[in-house]
Scaffold this motif. Structure first.
Motif: not given
Length: 104
Positions: A47-63
């Protein structure tokens, strides 16, 4: 660096660190043949890893949408924490499997 960007970085570091720490606790539980607790801790780690990955995914989407993300040492450090947590979690999963086989 604005506060929102710093919050993103700290979110990755914090959640990745939590994921790694929980995976380590799971490994310690497996060493004691407490596989129920190990499984519970690995679920929390996921769950913690998913939360970190979600933050990263948001950044990739914006990029991908053309919103460039500033790259600095803090972001490199955050990405390092995330990749280390992913790798460590994968290793712990394998070790727990070995401990289970050894316990049988």
């Amino acid at each position: 660096m604005d506060d929102q960007y710093l919050n993103v970085i700290m979110g990755i570091i914090m959640n990745a660190g939590n994921a790694k720490g929980l995976a380590h606790e799971a490994l310690e539980s497996a060493k004691q043949n407490d596989f129920e607790k190990a499984n519970q801790l690995m679920a929390e780690s996921n769950q913690s890893l998913a939360e970190a990955h979600n933050v990263q995914s948001e950044m990739l989407t914006k990029e991908a949408q053309g919103e460039h993300t500033e790259m600095n040492l803090y972001m490199v450090h955050a990405q390092d924490h995330l990749m280390t947590a992913i790798t460590y979690q994968d290793l712990v999963k394998e070790l727990i499997t070995l401990y289970k086989k050894n316990a049988q």
